[in-house]
Design a protein around this motif. Structure first.
Motif, PDB file in Angstrom:
ATOM      1  N   MET A   1      50.067  30.295  36.937  1.00 53.08           N
ATOM      2  CA  MET A   1      49.003  30.656  36.014  1.00 53.08           C
ATOM      3  C   MET A   1      49.622  31.371  34.815  1.00 53.08           C
ATOM      4  O   MET A   1      50.338  32.348  34.967  1.00 53.08           O
ATOM      5  N   ASN A   2      49.357  30.847  33.636  1.00 51.51           N
ATOM      6  CA  ASN A   2      49.840  31.440  32.403  1.00 51.51           C
ATOM      7  C   ASN A   2      48.896  32.579  32.003  1.00 51.51           C
ATOM      8  O   ASN A   2      47.748  32.336  31.631  1.00 51.51           O
ATOM      9  N   PRO A   3      49.373  33.851  32.046  1.00 49.71           N
ATOM     10  CA  PRO A   3      48.487  34.978  31.734  1.00 49.71           C
ATOM     11  C   PRO A   3      48.014  35.007  30.282  1.00 49.71           C
ATOM     12  O   PRO A   3      47.048  35.684  29.955  1.00 49.71           O
ATOM     13  N   ASP A   4      48.689  34.248  29.404  1.00 48.39           N
ATOM     14  CA  ASP A   4      48.285  34.218  28.003  1.00 48.39           C
ATOM     15  C   ASP A   4      47.245  33.150  27.700  1.00 48.39           C
ATOM     16  O   ASP A   4      46.701  33.103  26.603  1.00 48.39           O
ATOM     17  N   ASP A   5      46.975  32.283  28.666  1.00 48.20           N
ATOM     18  CA  ASP A   5      45.970  31.244  28.503  1.00 48.20           C
ATOM     19  C   ASP A   5      44.610  31.914  28.275  1.00 48.20           C
ATOM     20  O   ASP A   5      44.255  32.858  28.985  1.00 48.20           O
ATOM     21  N   PRO A   6      43.845  31.476  27.283  1.00 53.33           N
ATOM     22  CA  PRO A   6      42.544  32.111  27.008  1.00 53.33           C
ATOM     23  C   PRO A   6      41.608  32.127  28.222  1.00 53.33           C
ATOM     24  O   PRO A   6      40.884  33.100  28.434  1.00 53.33           O
ATOM     25  N   ARG A   7      41.646  31.065  29.020  1.00 52.20           N
ATOM     26  CA  ARG A   7      40.789  31.048  30.214  1.00 52.20           C
ATOM     27  C   ARG A   7      41.219  32.118  31.213  1.00 52.20           C
ATOM     28  O   ARG A   7      40.381  32.793  31.818  1.00 52.20           O
ATOM     29  N   ALA A   8      42.527  32.282  31.374  1.00 51.79           N
ATOM     30  CA  ALA A   8      43.039  33.307  32.296  1.00 51.79           C
ATOM     31  C   ALA A   8      42.662  34.699  31.792  1.00 51.79           C
ATOM     32  O   ALA A   8      42.263  35.564  32.576  1.00 51.79           O
ATOM     33  N   ARG A   9      42.767  34.903  30.470  1.00 49.95           N
ATOM     34  CA  ARG A   9      42.397  36.220  29.914  1.00 49.95           C
ATOM     35  C   ARG A   9      40.913  36.494  30.126  1.00 49.95           C
ATOM     36  O   ARG A   9      40.523  37.610  30.460  1.00 49.95           O
ATOM     37  N   ARG A  10      40.076  35.482  29.930  1.00 50.53           N
ATOM     38  CA  ARG A  10      38.628  35.654  30.145  1.00 50.53           C
ATOM     39  C   ARG A  10      38.331  35.958  31.612  1.00 50.53           C
ATOM     40  O   ARG A  10      37.515  36.830  31.911  1.00 50.53           O
ATOM     41  N   THR A  11      38.989  35.240  32.511  1.00 50.99           N
ATOM     42  CA  THR A  11      38.765  35.471  33.940  1.00 50.99           C
ATOM     43  C   THR A  11      39.190  36.887  34.320  1.00 50.99           C
ATOM     44  O   THR A  11      38.463  37.594  35.014  1.00 50.99           O
ATOM     45  N   ARG A  12      40.355  37.311  33.851  1.00 47.78           N
ATOM     46  CA  ARG A  12      40.835  38.662  34.160  1.00 47.78           C
ATOM     47  C   ARG A  12      39.890  39.720  33.573  1.00 47.78           C
ATOM     48  O   ARG A  12      39.599  40.718  34.217  1.00 47.78           O
ATOM     49  N   ALA A  13      39.404  39.488  32.366  1.00 53.24           N
ATOM     50  CA  ALA A  13      38.451  40.428  31.756  1.00 53.24           C
ATOM     51  C   ALA A  13      37.174  40.488  32.587  1.00 53.24           C
ATOM     52  O   ALA A  13      36.615  41.571  32.810  1.00 53.24           O
ATOM     53  N   GLY A  14      36.707  39.344  33.058  1.00 52.64           N
ATOM     54  CA  GLY A  14      35.512  39.314  33.908  1.00 52.64           C
ATOM     55  C   GLY A  14      35.728  40.027  35.228  1.00 52.64           C
ATOM     56  O   GLY A  14      34.836  40.726  35.727  1.00 52.64           O
ATOM     57  N   LEU A  19      34.796  44.758  38.572  1.00 49.77           N
ATOM     58  CA  LEU A  19      35.315  45.902  39.320  1.00 49.77           C
ATOM     59  C   LEU A  19      34.735  47.211  38.792  1.00 49.77           C
ATOM     60  O   LEU A  19      34.280  48.053  39.569  1.00 49.77           O
ATOM     61  N   LEU A  20      34.732  47.382  37.479  1.00 49.57           N
ATOM     62  CA  LEU A  20      34.206  48.624  36.895  1.00 49.57           C
ATOM     63  C   LEU A  20      32.724  48.791  37.198  1.00 49.57           C
ATOM     64  O   LEU A  20      32.262  49.911  37.454  1.00 49.57           O
ATOM     65  N   THR A  21      31.987  47.704  37.200  1.00 50.01           N
ATOM     66  CA  THR A  21      30.566  47.765  37.567  1.00 50.01           C
ATOM     67  C   THR A  21      30.421  48.252  39.000  1.00 50.01           C
ATOM     68  O   THR A  21      29.599  49.130  39.287  1.00 50.01           O
ATOM     69  N   LEU A  22      31.222  47.709  39.895  1.00 49.03           N
ATOM     70  CA  LEU A  22      31.157  48.118  41.304  1.00 49.03           C
ATOM     71  C   LEU A  22      31.593  49.567  41.492  1.00 49.03           C
ATOM     72  O   LEU A  22      31.009  50.297  42.287  1.00 49.03           O
ATOM     73  N   LEU A  23      32.617  49.986  40.758  1.00 44.37           N
ATOM     74  CA  LEU A  23      33.124  51.354  40.913  1.00 44.37           C
ATOM     75  C   LEU A  23      32.126  52.409  40.457  1.00 44.37           C
ATOM     76  O   LEU A  23      32.214  53.561  40.868  1.00 44.37           O
ATOM     77  N   ALA A  24      31.202  52.023  39.604  1.00 48.33           N
ATOM     78  CA  ALA A  24      30.196  52.984  39.146  1.00 48.33           C
ATOM     79  C   ALA A  24      29.295  53.437  40.287  1.00 48.33           C
ATOM     80  O   ALA A  24      28.758  54.544  40.249  1.00 48.33           O
ATOM     81  N   ASP A  25      29.161  52.603  41.337  1.00 45.69           N
ATOM     82  CA  ASP A  25      28.275  52.942  42.453  1.00 45.69           C
ATOM     83  C   ASP A  25      28.960  52.974  43.815  1.00 45.69           C
ATOM     84  O   ASP A  25      28.323  53.285  44.809  1.00 45.69           O
ATOM     85  N   ALA A  35      33.649  41.484  47.193  1.00 46.36           N
ATOM     86  CA  ALA A  35      32.591  42.078  46.367  1.00 46.36           C
ATOM     87  C   ALA A  35      32.868  41.848  44.883  1.00 46.36           C
ATOM     88  O   ALA A  35      31.949  41.534  44.111  1.00 46.36           O
ATOM     89  N   VAL A  36      34.117  41.985  44.466  1.00 44.79           N
ATOM     90  CA  VAL A  36      34.471  41.754  43.065  1.00 44.79           C
ATOM     91  C   VAL A  36      34.213  40.293  42.698  1.00 44.79           C
ATOM     92  O   VAL A  36      33.642  40.001  41.649  1.00 44.79           O
ATOM     93  N   ALA A  37      34.641  39.385  43.572  1.00 43.74           N
ATOM     94  CA  ALA A  37      34.429  37.957  43.304  1.00 43.74           C
ATOM     95  C   ALA A  37      32.941  37.645  43.170  1.00 43.74           C
ATOM     96  O   ALA A  37      32.520  36.935  42.250  1.00 43.74           O
ATOM     97  N   ARG A  38      32.145  38.194  44.081  1.00 43.38           N
ATOM     98  CA  ARG A  38      30.690  37.978  44.045  1.00 43.38           C
ATOM     99  C   ARG A  38      30.116  38.512  42.729  1.00 43.38           C
ATOM    100  O   ARG A  38      29.321  37.837  42.059  1.00 43.38           O
ATOM    101  N   GLU A  39      30.510  39.727  42.346  1.00 42.94           N
ATOM    102  CA  GLU A  39      30.008  40.343  41.113  1.00 42.94           C
ATOM    103  C   GLU A  39      30.424  39.538  39.882  1.00 42.94           C
ATOM    104  O   GLU A  39      29.662  39.417  38.911  1.00 42.94           O
ATOM    105  N   ALA A  40      31.625  38.969  39.910  1.00 44.65           N
ATOM    106  CA  ALA A  40      32.131  38.193  38.774  1.00 44.65           C
ATOM    107  C   ALA A  40      31.621  36.754  38.773  1.00 44.65           C
ATOM    108  O   ALA A  40      31.806  36.038  37.789  1.00 44.65           O
ATOM    109  N   GLY A  41      31.021  36.346  39.883  1.00 42.38           N
ATOM    110  CA  GLY A  41      30.498  34.985  39.962  1.00 42.38           C
ATOM    111  C   GLY A  41      31.573  33.934  40.160  1.00 42.38           C
ATOM    112  O   GLY A  41      31.431  32.803  39.675  1.00 42.38           O
TER     113      GLY A  41
END
Length: 186
Positions: A1-14, A19-25, A35-41
């Motif tokens: 997986m190329n970390p500079d690929d725009p799709r990879a960057r979008r997936t990592r951002a998602g 994760l941050l959404t889950l950590l709030a609660d 749980a992260v996968a479920r939250e990210a869809g």
């Protein structure tokens, strides 16, 4: 997986956002890859294509928060009026208040150490460039940076442990500025 690929960057951002959404609660140790996968869809396998484990994802997600706090601390001016806190410090406490649940969860774990180290690194760079508080000439850069960053992180932790709405960001920054006054930049 190329970390500079725009799709990879979008997936990592998602994944970081999920994760941050889950950590709030949820306590950090209770957050799972599922749980992260479920939250990210997305599915779990996709998470593992980007991160070897949940700890790597947490570390990546926290870099933005760490960088923001360190940047705000390092942007405090060399000269500021005694009566008010500098704008970067107010911004820092506004950011912390906005994400209080997240910081509350994170500061209970290893993130506090990483945050102190990040702020201390930014301050050591300023000291090495000659920006030092008056009267601290005999204090090694490392010790002075550790002192200031430790105090600031302790104040952030206290802010999120208390009701963050009890004081405005300006008031919290003002308290921090007054407490750090003996060794703040001049």
């Amino acid at each position: 997986m190329n970390p500079d690929d725009p799709r990879a960057r979008r997936t990592r951002a998602g994944l970081r956002a999920a994760l941050l959404t889950l950590l709030a609660d949820t306590a950090p140790e209770r957050v799972t890859v599922s749980a992260v996968a479920r939250e990210a869809g997305i599915n779990r396998a996709t998470v593992y294509q980007h991160y070897p484990d949940i700890d790597a994802l947490v570390a990546d997600a926290m870099e933005d928060a760490l960088a923001h706090v360190a940047r705000c601390a390092a942007l405090c001016p060399l000269e500021a009026p005694e009566e008010g806190a500098p704008a970067p410090l107010v911004d820092l406490f506004a950011h912390v208040a906005e994400h209080a649940a997240l910081y509350r969860a994170l500061l209970a774990g290893d993130f506090a150490h990483r945050l102190r180290a990040g702020v201390a690194g930014e301050l050591r760079e300023r000291f090495a460039a000659g920006a030092r508080p008056p009267g601290t000439g005999g204090v090694p850069d490392r010790a002075l940076a550790a002192h200031l960053s430790g105090g600031l992180v302790a104040l952030i932790a206290d802010r999120v442990a208390a009701d963050a709405s009890a004081a405005s960001a300006e008031e919290a920054a003002g308290v921090a500025w007054r407490l750090l006054a003996p060794v703040r930049y001049r």
